[in-house]
Design a protein around this motif. Structure first.
Motif, mmCIF file in Angstrom:
data_model
loop_
_atom_site.group_PDB
_atom_site.id
_atom_site.type_symbol
_atom_site.label_atom_id
_atom_site.label_comp_id
_atom_site.label_asym_id
_atom_site.label_seq_id
_atom_site.Cartn_x
_atom_site.Cartn_y
_atom_site.Cartn_z
ATOM 1 N N LEU A 1 0.834 -1.213 0.000
ATOM 2 C CA LEU A 1 0.000 0.000 0.000
ATOM 3 C C LEU A 1 0.864 1.256 0.000
ATOM 4 O O LEU A 1 0.595 2.214 -0.725
ATOM 5 C CB LEU A 1 -0.897 0.001 1.232
ATOM 6 C CG LEU A 1 -2.295 -0.576 1.080
ATOM 7 C CD1 LEU A 1 -3.054 -0.419 2.382
ATOM 8 C CD2 LEU A 1 -3.035 0.131 -0.027
ATOM 9 N N MET B 1 3.869 1.584 -1.155
ATOM 10 C CA MET B 1 4.500 1.781 -2.468
ATOM 11 C C MET B 1 3.503 2.368 -3.456
ATOM 12 O O MET B 1 3.843 3.214 -4.281
ATOM 13 C CB MET B 1 5.025 0.450 -2.992
ATOM 14 C CG MET B 1 6.236 -0.033 -2.245
ATOM 15 S SD MET B 1 6.836 -1.527 -2.999
ATOM 16 C CE MET B 1 8.431 -1.003 -3.515
ATOM 17 N N ASN B 2 2.244 1.917 -3.351
ATOM 18 C CA ASN B 2 1.261 2.443 -4.278
ATOM 19 C C ASN B 2 0.955 3.905 -4.008
ATOM 20 O O ASN B 2 0.704 4.672 -4.934
ATOM 21 C CB ASN B 2 -0.012 1.618 -4.216
ATOM 22 C CG ASN B 2 0.017 0.546 -5.253
ATOM 23 O OD1 ASN B 2 -0.276 0.814 -6.393
ATOM 24 N ND2 ASN B 2 0.439 -0.637 -4.872
ATOM 25 N N ALA B 3 0.990 4.284 -2.726
ATOM 26 C CA ALA B 3 0.805 5.693 -2.417
ATOM 27 C C ALA B 3 1.900 6.516 -3.085
ATOM 28 O O ALA B 3 1.637 7.573 -3.672
ATOM 29 C CB ALA B 3 0.827 5.887 -0.904
ATOM 30 N N SER C 1 3.543 5.691 -5.776
ATOM 31 C CA SER C 1 3.266 5.701 -7.218
ATOM 32 C C SER C 1 2.257 6.786 -7.558
ATOM 33 O O SER C 1 2.424 7.537 -8.524
ATOM 34 C CB SER C 1 2.696 4.369 -7.671
ATOM 35 O OG SER C 1 3.617 3.351 -7.516
ATOM 36 N N LEU C 2 1.207 6.837 -6.740
ATOM 37 C CA LEU C 2 0.150 7.808 -7.002
ATOM 38 C C LEU C 2 0.721 9.222 -6.961
ATOM 39 O O LEU C 2 0.393 10.062 -7.802
ATOM 40 C CB LEU C 2 -0.946 7.636 -5.956
ATOM 41 C CG LEU C 2 -2.216 8.438 -6.211
ATOM 42 C CD1 LEU C 2 -2.805 8.051 -7.553
ATOM 43 C CD2 LEU C 2 -3.216 8.188 -5.108
ATOM 44 N N MET D 1 2.522 9.924 -10.162
ATOM 45 C CA MET D 1 1.628 10.147 -11.286
ATOM 46 C C MET D 1 0.958 11.512 -11.188
ATOM 47 O O MET D 1 0.750 12.198 -12.192
ATOM 48 C CB MET D 1 0.566 9.043 -11.344
ATOM 49 C CG MET D 1 1.098 7.719 -11.808
ATOM 50 S SD MET D 1 1.811 7.807 -13.443
ATOM 51 C CE MET D 1 0.338 7.797 -14.443
ATOM 52 N N ALA D 2 0.634 11.921 -9.953
ATOM 53 C CA ALA D 2 -0.038 13.206 -9.793
ATOM 54 C C ALA D 2 0.896 14.352 -10.190
ATOM 55 O O ALA D 2 0.526 15.228 -10.980
ATOM 56 C CB ALA D 2 -0.510 13.369 -8.352
ATOM 57 N N GLN E 1 5.842 8.389 -15.438
ATOM 58 C CA GLN E 1 5.361 7.053 -15.808
ATOM 59 C C GLN E 1 6.495 6.037 -15.709
ATOM 60 O O GLN E 1 6.296 4.910 -15.232
ATOM 61 C CB GLN E 1 4.783 7.080 -17.217
ATOM 62 C CG GLN E 1 3.632 8.047 -17.339
ATOM 63 C CD GLN E 1 2.979 7.961 -18.708
ATOM 64 O OE1 GLN E 1 2.647 6.895 -19.168
ATOM 65 N NE2 GLN E 1 2.813 9.111 -19.340
ATOM 66 N N PHE F 1 8.969 6.213 -13.694
ATOM 67 C CA PHE F 1 9.176 5.954 -12.268
ATOM 68 C C PHE F 1 8.173 4.927 -11.751
ATOM 69 O O PHE F 1 8.535 3.988 -11.040
ATOM 70 C CB PHE F 1 9.033 7.254 -11.469
ATOM 71 C CG PHE F 1 10.338 7.929 -11.231
ATOM 72 C CD1 PHE F 1 11.130 7.550 -10.160
ATOM 73 C CD2 PHE F 1 10.790 8.917 -12.082
ATOM 74 C CE1 PHE F 1 12.344 8.161 -9.943
ATOM 75 C CE2 PHE F 1 12.004 9.525 -11.865
ATOM 76 C CZ PHE F 1 12.792 9.149 -10.804
ATOM 77 N N VAL F 2 6.914 5.101 -12.134
ATOM 78 C CA VAL F 2 5.902 4.182 -11.628
ATOM 79 C C VAL F 2 6.161 2.766 -12.140
ATOM 80 O O VAL F 2 6.057 1.786 -11.387
ATOM 81 C CB VAL F 2 4.502 4.673 -12.025
ATOM 82 C CG1 VAL F 2 3.465 3.641 -11.657
ATOM 83 C CG2 VAL F 2 4.211 5.977 -11.331
ATOM 84 N N LEU F 3 6.550 2.674 -13.404
ATOM 85 C CA LEU F 3 6.847 1.340 -13.932
ATOM 86 C C LEU F 3 7.981 0.700 -13.151
ATOM 87 O O LEU F 3 7.953 -0.498 -12.840
ATOM 88 C CB LEU F 3 7.210 1.432 -15.421
ATOM 89 C CG LEU F 3 6.037 1.777 -16.336
ATOM 90 C CD1 LEU F 3 6.508 1.943 -17.762
ATOM 91 C CD2 LEU F 3 4.980 0.693 -16.259
ATOM 92 N N ILE F 4 8.992 1.512 -12.824
ATOM 93 C CA ILE F 4 10.125 0.956 -12.080
ATOM 94 C C ILE F 4 9.689 0.550 -10.671
ATOM 95 O O ILE F 4 10.108 -0.480 -10.146
ATOM 96 C CB ILE F 4 11.277 1.976 -12.061
ATOM 97 C CG1 ILE F 4 11.903 2.020 -13.447
ATOM 98 C CG2 ILE F 4 12.309 1.615 -11.031
ATOM 99 C CD1 ILE F 4 12.813 3.159 -13.674
ATOM 100 N N ILE G 1 6.775 -0.538 -9.889
ATOM 101 C CA ILE G 1 6.054 -1.805 -10.026
ATOM 102 C C ILE G 1 7.043 -2.962 -10.145
ATOM 103 O O ILE G 1 6.896 -4.007 -9.499
ATOM 104 C CB ILE G 1 5.103 -1.760 -11.242
ATOM 105 C CG1 ILE G 1 3.978 -0.757 -10.991
ATOM 106 C CG2 ILE G 1 4.506 -3.131 -11.510
ATOM 107 C CD1 ILE G 1 3.057 -0.576 -12.157
#
Lengths: 101, 168, 611
Positions: free
Chosen positions: A36, A38-40, A42-43, A46-47, A60, A62-65, A67
């Motif tokens: 959770l 890590m997803n925060a 990521s969000l 993205m924001a 993007q 960064f988020v892929l990395i 994941i």
């Protein structure tokens, strides 16, 4: 939605994850808390990527990395959990106090 | 109230509700379901933030891969019939204080910071091919490092989880 | 053949040998031997041809670009690289051929030869590297090969332990090296070695002296680890747990010399960093003396040689730090030859008599092995610095360099170390060749077949020639490095000769006759100090345990004061858990993490509220 709202949502999710990681007894639930968090993060990426970066590929990527790293982390964490369960027949965070020795 | 706002609110509610479920429940199965719901909500928000590709990856890898792996680990490690042990109250309070402090700090920071916003780049800048180019050009080193990390994780996972053939 | 083909053949032949042997030849160790030997021969041929062709333009292949940084993979072909490449390839081939005899009875020969090929590939790629990051990668791979080879007999707990120790100790140094390399990248923006060393646009012209000092010191930390200098030297004697040919190859001639080579490679940077060189001079001098004293008392022939390697590496670094690139590199080359020779000779003794003990070898009739004894005499003479063997000339250059740029204290220390070197070397030689009594050993000591099979004799002969004659190569080496050297008259050499003679005579008085006890037995305090390696390992153990204890006590205090009963379930458990360090930590991870989060959260709160 504005940038601040996304950031607030991300902060809430992060704290929820932190709470889970600190309070849960089941190690798998602790792992879920970490996910959770890590997803925060990521969000957040993205924001910011949407609202204040000129090249939107950056966030993007960064988020892929993130994941990818999460996948690696989960693989290791789960194998540790399995090994632990085989050896001690418990995955209770409170009964694992090996660090004390 | 536009349709878009309703959809976004739905995603936000999903993300938060899932998060609460993942963080609070004592039943590991509900934790996992909560995580899945939360991840789904976040993927929706990614879509809203203009990146269908990353949203799809989130669904594929996170929900399709990671959550499923966690389900497997749950099935392999915990007898489902056993009632999960209660959490001790001081520990829960301690965790709540810690994360609450953290949240308060973050909110305070948000309050006191003004973020510089820029107009969103055009559609062409959001093309998937741009991500691919960025990964293999500017972020090449990161990409390579990540590939090494993944390889190490695979090897490490195999080594750790392997059953010892020699009797201990 | 053009240069590109040659260099690719030189570096990738061993790699091909490694891959073929490890993947396909597990069932046929004989074939693996042939493949690896052939690949090493190809590598030697390529290296020699490159050397004959002379310096060439560096070859660079773009690996990838990340941001503003281009990473190259390539080969630097100047005098220093070509020369050391030949030395590495030659010694590796000798050791591989020798191993055919030495490891004849070992069940996992394929793994052994494959690892040797892997090492040669990594080492040659390190030597020829054009890019500092490439150097670092292969530097680490060489360390990995060393780990595998020290622990080759991994069933033996002491070997596994030694391998782990060597790996960890050198890692300590590599942290410093990595930070240094990254600093280079931050300040220069690239890793290209010729570019970094360029006198017009290189690092030296761009950096503030303080930054340069920091970078060179950090790189030196890596050298300390790899070349087993004080205070990280303790892994090398333990590394002798590996097979003896491995000790000859890695832990005396080539791998540990990689640190010295790196300093020679980046010499212009070190030359400009005055402070760093003083530090190096002090550390190297301490190492040279300290290791020499330890070599004086050890009875294990391989340990004596290991300590002497440490001491000689200290000599090389002293020369480099005193400002003479030539003296350091000259000694690097001669040392590689004579030390490899000494190890191979000791391996022959160990192989035949199945003991590492000096006196035991002598009493069992060590001098009966003619060729080996001659090799021991030549190698030992060169190590001690007996004229006209190679070690004499290179040491003489070091004394001259120290006289120019080191200061008198360091010159005296160098002479003292040379005296000790002569003493312990001839102690070894006398104990083996003129034992106090001969015990005819029983028949079952004997191996099947000859004591000196040709596969093991041939490398000894080749290296003996090299160790005897390399003293005359000074001019060639100087030409390859592009430096001027002055020749010394006999008069200049007298002090060096005198010191060596004194050491030999003292060794004769102690070990050539009488009870073979040595003067140190009359000073028990020193004897025990030296034979325990100045207690440095014990000190490390004590210090680290102490620090861990302090941290634990601190945490304990925090836990008791900070919680005060809130966690009675855990607190009671903690306090009741028993004595010692067990009591001071709960071991409960979530509590540790929680403490960290509370602290971070409090800080975030403070900052967030505009504090």
């Amino acid at each position: 939605m504005t940038l601040e709202m996304y950031l607030l949502l991300s902060a809430v999710l992060f704290s929820l994850g932190l709470f889970a990681a600190l309070s849960q007894r089941n190690l798998i639930a602790v792992l879920i808390g970490v996910e959770l968090m890590m997803n925060a993060a990521s969000l957040n990426f993205m924001a910011f990527n949407r609202f204040s970066v000129t090249d939107p590929a950056t966030g993007q990527v960064f988020v892929l990395i993130i994941i990818g790293l999460a996948a690696a982390e989960v693989a290791i964490f789960l194998s540790i959990i399995l090994n632990l369960y085989r050896q001690r027949h418990t995955i209770d965070a409170e009964s694992i106090t090996e660090l004390r020795r | 109230m536009t349709v878009e706002l309703i959809v976004v609110s739905l995603f936000v509610v999903l993300a938060v509700a899932g998060g609460v479920m993942a963080a609070r429940s004592r039943q590991i199965l509900y934790n996992i379901i909560g995580l899945g719901i939360s991840l789904f909500g976040i993927a929706g928000l990614f879509l809203q933030l203009g990146s269908p590709f990353v949203a799809a990856m989130q669904l594929l890898i996170y929900i399709g891969g990671i959550v499923v792996a966690i389900v497997f680990a749950m099935m392999l490690s915990m007898p489902m019939a056993i009632d999960p042990p209660a959490r001790s109250l001081p520990k829960t309070i301690f965790a709540a204080i810690g994360s609450g402090l953290f949240l308060a700090g973050l909110v305070g920071l948000l309050n006191n910071t003004t973020f510089e916003t820029r107009p969103t780049a055009g559609d062409e800048a959001w093309a998937v091919s741009r991500i691919g180019n960025a990964l293999l050009e500017h972020y090449n080193l990161v990409f390579e490092a990540l590939s090494v990390v993944l390889l190490l994780a695979i090897i490490g996972a195999i080594l750790i989880a392997r059953r010892d053939r020699t009797p201990a | 053949m053009d240069t590109t083909t040659l260099i690719l053949a030189t570096t990738f032949a061993p790699f091909a040998g490694f891959v073929i042997a490890i993947l396909f030849l597990h069932r046929s160790p004989q074939l693996a031997q042939v493949v690896v030997t052939t690949s090493a021969a190809v590598a030697l041929g390529g290296a020699v041809q490159l050397w004959l062709n002379g310096p060439a333009e560096p070859l660079r292949y773009l690996w990838f670009t990340s941001g503003a940084i281009d990473l190259y993979f390539g080969f630097l072909l100047d005098g220093l690289n070509l020369m050391f490449g030949v030395a590495v390839a030659l010694i590796t081939l000798c050791v591989i051929v020798y191993s055919i005899g030495y490891m004849a009875d070992d069940p996992s020969k394929t793994r052994y030869f494959a690892l040797l090929a892997f090492f040669e590939w990594a080492m040659l790629s390190f030597v020829y590297a054009v890019d500092l990051l490439q150097s670092f990668i292969f530097w680490e791979l060489v360390g990995l090969a060393s780990f595998f080879l020290i622990g080759f007999w991994y069933q033996k707990p002491s070997a596994a332990e030694a391998a782990r120790k060597a790996f960890l100790m050198t890692r300590i140094g590599d942290v410093g090296l990595l930070i240094g390399v990254l600093l280079v990248m931050m300040t220069a923006g690239h890793f290209d070695i010729p570019g970094l060393l360029d006198p017009d646009v290189g690092l030296v012209t761009r950096l503030a002296p303080a930054t340069l000092t920091a970078i060179t010191l950090l790189i030196f930390v890596g050298i300390v680890g790899k070349s087993a200098q004080f205070p990280l030297h303790t892994w090398l004697p333990d590394a002798m747990e590996g097979p003896t040919p491995v000790s000859a190859l890695l832990h005396s001639a080539t791998m540990v010399a990689a640190g010295v080579f790196l300093m020679a490679r980046l010499y212009p940077l070190f030359l400009a960093a005055e402070t760093t060189r003083s530090v190096i001079l002090v550390v190297a001098t301490i190492t040279a003396l300290l290791a020499a004293t330890m070599a004086m008392v050890d009875r294990d022939i391989k340990k004596v040689l290991a300590y002497s390697s440490i001491s000689q590496l200290g000599f090389m670094l002293m020369a480099l730090a005193a400002g003479s690139l030539f003296a350091g590199v000259f000694h690097l080359i001669t040392h590689a030859l004579f030390k490899a020779l000494l190890f191979l000779c000791s391996g022959l003794f160990i192989h035949h008599f199945a003991t590492n003990d000096l006196e035991q070898i002598g009493r069992s009739g060590g001098r009966g092995m003619r060729l080996t004894t001659i090799g021991l005499l030549i190698g030992g003479g060169a190590l001690a610095g007996v004229p006209p063997l190679s070690g004499f000339f290179s040491k003489e250059e070091i004394f001259a360099a120290l006289g120019h740029g080191g200061g008198s204290a360091f010159t005296i220390a160098a002479f003292a170390a040379a005296f000790l070197t002569a003493y312990y070397t001839f102690r070894m030689i006398f104990l083996v060749t003129v034992p106090d009594r001969i015990e005819p050993h029983t028949a079952d000591d004997h191996h099947e077949g000859s004591a000196e099979p040709w596969t093991m004799a041939l490398p000894v002969v080749v290296l003996s020639l090299g160790a005897a004659l390399a003293g005359g190569w000074g001019d060639k080496i100087a030409a390859a490095l592009g430096v001027e050297i002055s020749h010394h008259s006999i008069g200049d050499m007298l002090p060096a000769i005198g010191v060596v003679a004194a050491g030999v005579v003292l060794a004769w008085l102690d070990f050539g006759r009488g009870d073979r006890a040595g003067f140190l037995t009359r000073i028990p305090a020193l004897q025990s100090l030296f034979s325990n390696g100045w207690h440095i390992d014990e000190i490390y153990r004590a210090v680290f345990v102490r620090i861990t204890g302090w941290v634990a006590t601190l945490l304990h205090g925090m836990e008791v004061k900070g919680l005060d009963g809130g966690f009675d379930r855990f607190g009671v458990g903690i306090l009741g858990a028993g004595s010692g360090s067990r009591r001071v930590q709960s071991g409960w991870v979530q509590f540790y993490g929680g403490c960290a989060v509370v602290v971070v959260g409090a800080i975030a709160f403070y900052v967030g509220m505009g504090g």
